[in-house]
Design an enzyme around this catalytic site. Structure first.
Site, PDB file in Angstrom:
ATOM      1  N   CYS A  95      -4.243  -4.209   3.379  1.00 38.56           N
ATOM      2  CA  CYS A  95      -4.048  -5.646   3.622  1.00 38.56           C
ATOM      3  C   CYS A  95      -3.786  -6.379   2.315  1.00 38.56           C
ATOM      4  O   CYS A  95      -4.514  -7.303   1.930  1.00 38.56           O
ATOM      5  CB  CYS A  95      -5.272  -6.223   4.333  1.00 38.56           C
ATOM      6  SG  CYS A  95      -5.582  -5.474   5.936  1.00 38.56           S
ATOM      7  N   CYS A 134      -2.153  17.830 -23.071  1.00 43.74           N
ATOM      8  CA  CYS A 134      -1.234  17.312 -22.064  1.00 43.74           C
ATOM      9  C   CYS A 134      -1.878  17.326 -20.680  1.00 43.74           C
ATOM     10  O   CYS A 134      -2.661  18.216 -20.357  1.00 43.74           O
ATOM     11  CB  CYS A 134       0.047  18.140 -22.036  1.00 43.74           C
ATOM     12  SG  CYS A 134       1.045  17.995 -23.536  1.00 43.74           S
TER      13      CYS A 134
END
Length: 415
Positions: free
Chosen positions: A347, A270
């Site tokens: 951007c 995990c």
């Protein structure tokens, strides 16, 4: 986020003179959570930590005494694991291992290598022969399925690059019979990820065990280990409704007792489930603006620091931390009872971490604290896009009122 963390960020802001942008990790919470998870595992079950979720050294140092070992996916992760603990068991997976990585893994004493293809098996046999080594392996098999529902990612049962096609098992068994430098210990199945249903996850393990039993009987295999992957998820939509680990392990104990052969061990690997809840990503609101009917909170940072919500196309949960200080001689812009889209400085219109989320109040200069960012957050992000500065990483132990920081707000850093 607690008052101590707010005080730390305030101090960093005052010291740097820059807008707040930082990851904070609660190491007390991490230790308590993982200790609880591991302590409840039934006999013949082991927990490995999947380092890909977060391989920062303080995380590894905290987890090394708690888990059975580390699961890695590169030679770089092998090195990180060995720097933290020279003896901790390491298991090595991933679909594109190079010869150099395989040799380094053998020399580093990696416990198990997960073989992902026929070609990889042949290369590993060849390289181990050159090193006069015997290498223990698990075969990662891409099962045909079908699998239980309620997962957001699938690595098997459909076309993916992971594992050996189930139909190739007879052929790879013939190849294994000719190998002199690899030892098969069992199979690796990691078919789905971010699974949130406890009983369905037991059903998934049942598929794995039945397949392994079938092949063990058919080919006369002496299996000792079955890696059942990770795949246990985090509910980012409703933080109060998480995978019930206690319920799961109660079902798991009964399943192991009844259906798993006595000489087998089940290995869990995990990542997200262990570390996600210990982390926050906190950014300062730089601007509030409206375009074409949608309201935007522009924050310091963005998806180059925290790519998870963009990658998974979800609204990541957050809280607004009010900040009363205001340094400018003009009025402070604020909104009340609005839906806000939280975006970063990049951007690109894809630099979105949450879209149209209702908030009661938000002001320029407040902080937005994204929760559950301890896994697959900084580790998967495109850090240097546009050459923006990196966030600080703050390691907090609330119980003893201690904290340390890697990097400084507003400055680039190298871990």
């Amino acid at each position: 986020m607690n008052n101590q963390m707010e005080a730390i960020l305030t101090q960093l802001k005052e010291t740097s003179g820059q807008p707040v942008c930082a990851y904070l990790y609660d190491l007390d919470h991490l230790r308590a959570h993982v200790s609880g998870v591991v302590s409840q595992l039934p006999e013949r079950c082991e927990m490995y930590y999947a380092m890909k979720a977060n391989s920062e050294r303080p995380i590894l140092e905290e987890l090394a005494p708690l888990v059975r070992g580390f699961e890695v996916a590169s030679a770089g992760e092998v090195k990180k694991a060995r720097q933290v603990d020279g003896q901790i068991p390491i298991i090595f997976g991933g679909p594109g291992k190079t010869d150099t990585e395989l040799v380094e893994a053998i020399r580093a004493g990696v416990k198990l290598i997960h073989v992902e293809s026929m070609h990889e098996l042949m290369r590993l046999e060849h390289l181990a022969g050159q090193l006069n080594a015997m290498v223990s392996i698990l075969l990662r098999i891409n099962l045909a399925g079908p699998f239980p529902d309620a997962a957001t990612l699938h690595m098997a049962g459909r076309p993916t690059q992971f594992g050996i096609n189930e139909r190739e098992v007879p052929e790879i068994m013939k190849l294994l019979a000719r190998c002199k430098h690899v030892r098969l210990e069992g199979f690796h199945f990691h078919s789905i990820s971010n699974h949130l249903h406890e009983s369905n996850h037991i059903s998934l393990l049942r598929i794995y065990v039945q397949k392994a039993k079938q092949w063990a009987d058919e080919y006369g295999l002496e299996i000792t280990r079955l890696n059942v992957g990770g795949g246990i998820g985090v509910n980012y939509q409703t933080l109060e409704e998480q995978f019930d680990w206690s319920l799961f392990v109660s079902l798991l104990a009964e399943f192991v007792e009844r259906e798993v052969p006595e000489n087998w061990k089940l290995m869990f690997e995990c990542g997200r489930f262990l570390t996600a809840s210990c982390g926050y990503y906190v950014t300062e609101v730089l601007d509030l603006k409206e375009n074409h009917g949608e309201r935007y909170a522009v924050v310091r940072g963005g998806t180059h620091h925290f790519r998870l919500p963009s990658s998974w196309q979800h609204n990541h949960p957050f809280e607004i931390v009010p900040v009363e200080q205001w340094a400018y001689p003009f009025a402070r812009k604020e909104w009340e009872a609005v839906d806000v889209t939280v975006v970063g400085q990049l951007c690109t219109p894809k630099d979105v971490m949450a879209r149209k989320v209702p908030v009661s109040r938000i002001r320029i200069g407040d902080w937005i604290a994204f929760q559950y960012t301890g896994a697959y957050s900084w580790s998967i992000s495109h850090h240097d896009f546009l050459s923006h500065p990196h966030p600080a990483h703050v390691w907090v132990r609330p119980s003893v009122n201690e904290w340390s920081v890697t990097g400084k707000v507003g400055e680039a850093w190298t871990s």
